[in-house]
Design a protein around this motif. Structure first.
Motif, PDB file in Angstrom:
ATOM      1  N   ILE A  73       0.840  -1.193   0.000  1.00 54.84           N
ATOM      2  CA  ILE A  73       0.000   0.000   0.000  1.00 54.84           C
ATOM      3  C   ILE A  73       0.879   1.249   0.000  1.00 54.84           C
ATOM      4  O   ILE A  73       2.082   1.171   0.255  1.00 54.84           O
ATOM      5  CB  ILE A  73      -0.950   0.030   1.222  1.00 54.84           C
ATOM      6  N   GLN A  74       0.248   2.400  -0.268  1.00 56.34           N
ATOM      7  CA  GLN A  74       1.009   3.652  -0.282  1.00 56.34           C
ATOM      8  C   GLN A  74       1.373   4.099   1.133  1.00 56.34           C
ATOM      9  O   GLN A  74       2.479   4.555   1.382  1.00 56.34           O
ATOM     10  CB  GLN A  74       0.217   4.752  -0.990  1.00 56.34           C
ATOM     11  N   GLY A  75       0.424   3.964   2.071  1.00 55.85           N
ATOM     12  CA  GLY A  75       0.711   4.257   3.477  1.00 55.85           C
ATOM     13  C   GLY A  75       1.002   5.716   3.760  1.00 55.85           C
ATOM     14  O   GLY A  75       0.723   6.605   2.959  1.00 55.85           O
ATOM     15  N   GLY A  76       1.568   5.926   4.949  1.00 52.03           N
ATOM     16  CA  GLY A  76       1.931   7.268   5.365  1.00 52.03           C
ATOM     17  C   GLY A  76       0.849   8.023   6.101  1.00 52.03           C
ATOM     18  O   GLY A  76       1.097   9.102   6.641  1.00 52.03           O
ATOM     19  N   ASN A  77      -0.361   7.465   6.158  1.00 52.62           N
ATOM     20  CA  ASN A  77      -1.486   8.138   6.794  1.00 52.62           C
ATOM     21  C   ASN A  77      -2.312   7.098   7.539  1.00 52.62           C
ATOM     22  O   ASN A  77      -2.959   6.248   6.927  1.00 52.62           O
ATOM     23  CB  ASN A  77      -2.334   8.853   5.736  1.00 52.62           C
ATOM     24  N   GLU A  83      -8.423   1.651   4.587  1.00 57.67           N
ATOM     25  CA  GLU A  83      -9.046   1.860   3.278  1.00 57.67           C
ATOM     26  C   GLU A  83      -8.135   1.382   2.140  1.00 57.67           C
ATOM     27  O   GLU A  83      -8.603   0.779   1.167  1.00 57.67           O
ATOM     28  CB  GLU A  83      -9.356   3.347   3.105  1.00 57.67           C
ATOM     29  N   GLU A  84      -6.845   1.634   2.261  1.00 59.20           N
ATOM     30  CA  GLU A  84      -5.919   1.226   1.207  1.00 59.20           C
ATOM     31  C   GLU A  84      -5.786  -0.291   1.128  1.00 59.20           C
ATOM     32  O   GLU A  84      -5.671  -0.856   0.032  1.00 59.20           O
ATOM     33  CB  GLU A  84      -4.560   1.887   1.424  1.00 59.20           C
ATOM     34  N   TRP A  85      -5.770  -0.949   2.273  1.00 54.96           N
ATOM     35  CA  TRP A  85      -5.740  -2.414   2.257  1.00 54.96           C
ATOM     36  C   TRP A  85      -7.049  -2.971   1.690  1.00 54.96           C
ATOM     37  O   TRP A  85      -7.033  -3.940   0.920  1.00 54.96           O
ATOM     38  CB  TRP A  85      -5.504  -2.961   3.657  1.00 54.96           C
ATOM     39  N   ASN A 106       8.340  -0.277   4.034  1.00 58.16           N
ATOM     40  CA  ASN A 106       8.216   0.974   4.781  1.00 58.16           C
ATOM     41  C   ASN A 106       6.917   1.707   4.471  1.00 58.16           C
ATOM     42  O   ASN A 106       6.458   2.537   5.272  1.00 58.16           O
ATOM     43  CB  ASN A 106       9.409   1.899   4.482  1.00 58.16           C
ATOM     44  N   HIS A 107       6.274   1.421   3.326  1.00 59.16           N
ATOM     45  CA  HIS A 107       4.959   1.996   3.041  1.00 59.16           C
ATOM     46  C   HIS A 107       3.853   1.231   3.762  1.00 59.16           C
ATOM     47  O   HIS A 107       2.778   1.784   4.000  1.00 59.16           O
ATOM     48  CB  HIS A 107       4.691   2.007   1.529  1.00 59.16           C
ATOM     49  N   HIS A 113      -0.021   1.876  14.646  1.00 58.03           N
ATOM     50  CA  HIS A 113      -1.337   1.526  14.101  1.00 58.03           C
ATOM     51  C   HIS A 113      -1.197   0.760  12.788  1.00 58.03           C
ATOM     52  O   HIS A 113      -1.865  -0.269  12.575  1.00 58.03           O
ATOM     53  CB  HIS A 113      -2.166   2.791  13.886  1.00 58.03           C
ATOM     54  N   SER A 114      -0.334   1.235  11.898  1.00 61.04           N
ATOM     55  CA  SER A 114      -0.172   0.552  10.606  1.00 61.04           C
ATOM     56  C   SER A 114       0.400  -0.856  10.784  1.00 61.04           C
ATOM     57  O   SER A 114       0.098  -1.751   9.993  1.00 61.04           O
ATOM     58  CB  SER A 114       0.721   1.379   9.670  1.00 61.04           C
TER      59      SER A 114
END
Length: 302
Positions: A73-77, A83-85, A106-107, A113-114
């Motif tokens: 996923i793009q991640g970072g938020n 939602e991305e998963w 790392n994304h 939480h991630s």
């Protein structure tokens, strides 16, 4: 039961041959016969449709399982991570017949939480091991560190010691920190020493979106490039491209007995030319074949 003289002779001869063979220290070849696919980075950032097209090619090959090298996923938020998963659920449902093993990038993991979401969505912790037939796979986590922590290396050492009889042995993690050491010709880092001590055959990473392959002391180090992550933003400068490892691809791995063969498959269609090559035909200087047509180098007889 009575045996003739000839039968007794043949039995004794067979025993002698077996004893002589055992005396050579020969080891029976592991009964492996399977294949699997390696997915490169999907994000950082994602190029539309590439990931789905790579999965379609993998599906046509029909592997026993699939393993990725991170950055799904793009991640970072933290607010968008679930939602991305969930956005990937249709792809995972479509190809759910293939067991999918995730490596944390790392994304994927960038906060407490991630990390929890990653473990829930993938069904596994960020570091783990599994076996398939006689092969050993160890997946480590350096999503939030540059190298592997001592705890990760201790886990690696423990798993290798517990599975010393398995062959071949693969180690996966996202960030290829080994690249600097190997390029300098140095084996003075703990990962490499553990690999030599316990007979690790392959170390596979992602992160760079660029295909690379290096070997030191019989250990093969490979960076699988992009299976969807953008290669233009971080990648090719003018005049660069396939020859420097910047191309969308996946890797097909065939394990037969003690032999392992990696075949790198460039994406077909508009985003690639569908070239295929053996991973060992690529070294630190790049491809050792004619990138326009490998058959030119091989000079077939017909």
């Amino acid at each position: 039961m009575l045996f003739t003289v000839r039968q007794r002779f043949m039995i004794l001869l067979g025993v002698a041959v077996l004893a002589a063979w055992a005396g050579t220290g020969a080891v029976a070849e592991p009964p492996n016969d399977f294949h699997f696919s390696i997915l490169g980075d999907r994000t950082g950032t994602a190029t539309p449709q590439i990931y789905g097209r790579v999965w379609r090619e993998i599906d046509l090959l029909g592997p026993d399982f699939v393993i990725n090298v991170g950055d799904t996923i793009q991640g970072g938020n933290d607010e968008k991570v679930v939602e991305e998963w969930e956005a990937l659920r249709p792809v995972r449902e479509r190809y759910k017949r293939y067991p999918l093993f995730f490596t944390a990038g790392n994304h994927d993991i960038f906060s407490p939480h991630s990390r929890q979401v990653f473990q829930r969505m993938t069904g596994r912790p960020a570091h783990y091991s599994f076996t398939h037939q006689q092969a050993l796979f160890i997946v480590l986590d350096n999503s939030q560190t540059d190298e592997l922590s001592e705890a990760q290396l201790d886990f690696l050492a423990k798993e290798l010691e517990a599975n010393k009889h398995r062959d071949p042995k693969f180690v996966f993690f996202h960030k290829p920190f080994w690249m600097v050491y190997v390029r300098l010709g140095s084996g003075e880092f703990r990962l490499h020493q553990l690999a030599l001590q316990h007979g690790v055959d392959y170390v596979v990473s992602g992160h760079g979106h660029q295909f690379m392959r290096m070997a030191r002391d019989g250990v093969v180090y490979m960076q699988v490039g992009s299976s969807g992550g953008d290669i233009m933003r971080r990648g090719p400068r003018r005049g660069e491209g396939f020859e420097q490892g910047w191309f969308y691809h996946h890797v097909w791995v065939r394990v037969k007995g003690a032999e392992t063969r990696f075949t790198v498959k460039e994406l077909d269609g508009m985003m690639g030319q569908g070239r295929m090559f053996r991973a060992e035909d690529w070294d630190e200087q790049g491809p050792k074949f004619n990138i326009a047509d490998p058959a030119i180098t091989e000079k077939p007889g017909t």
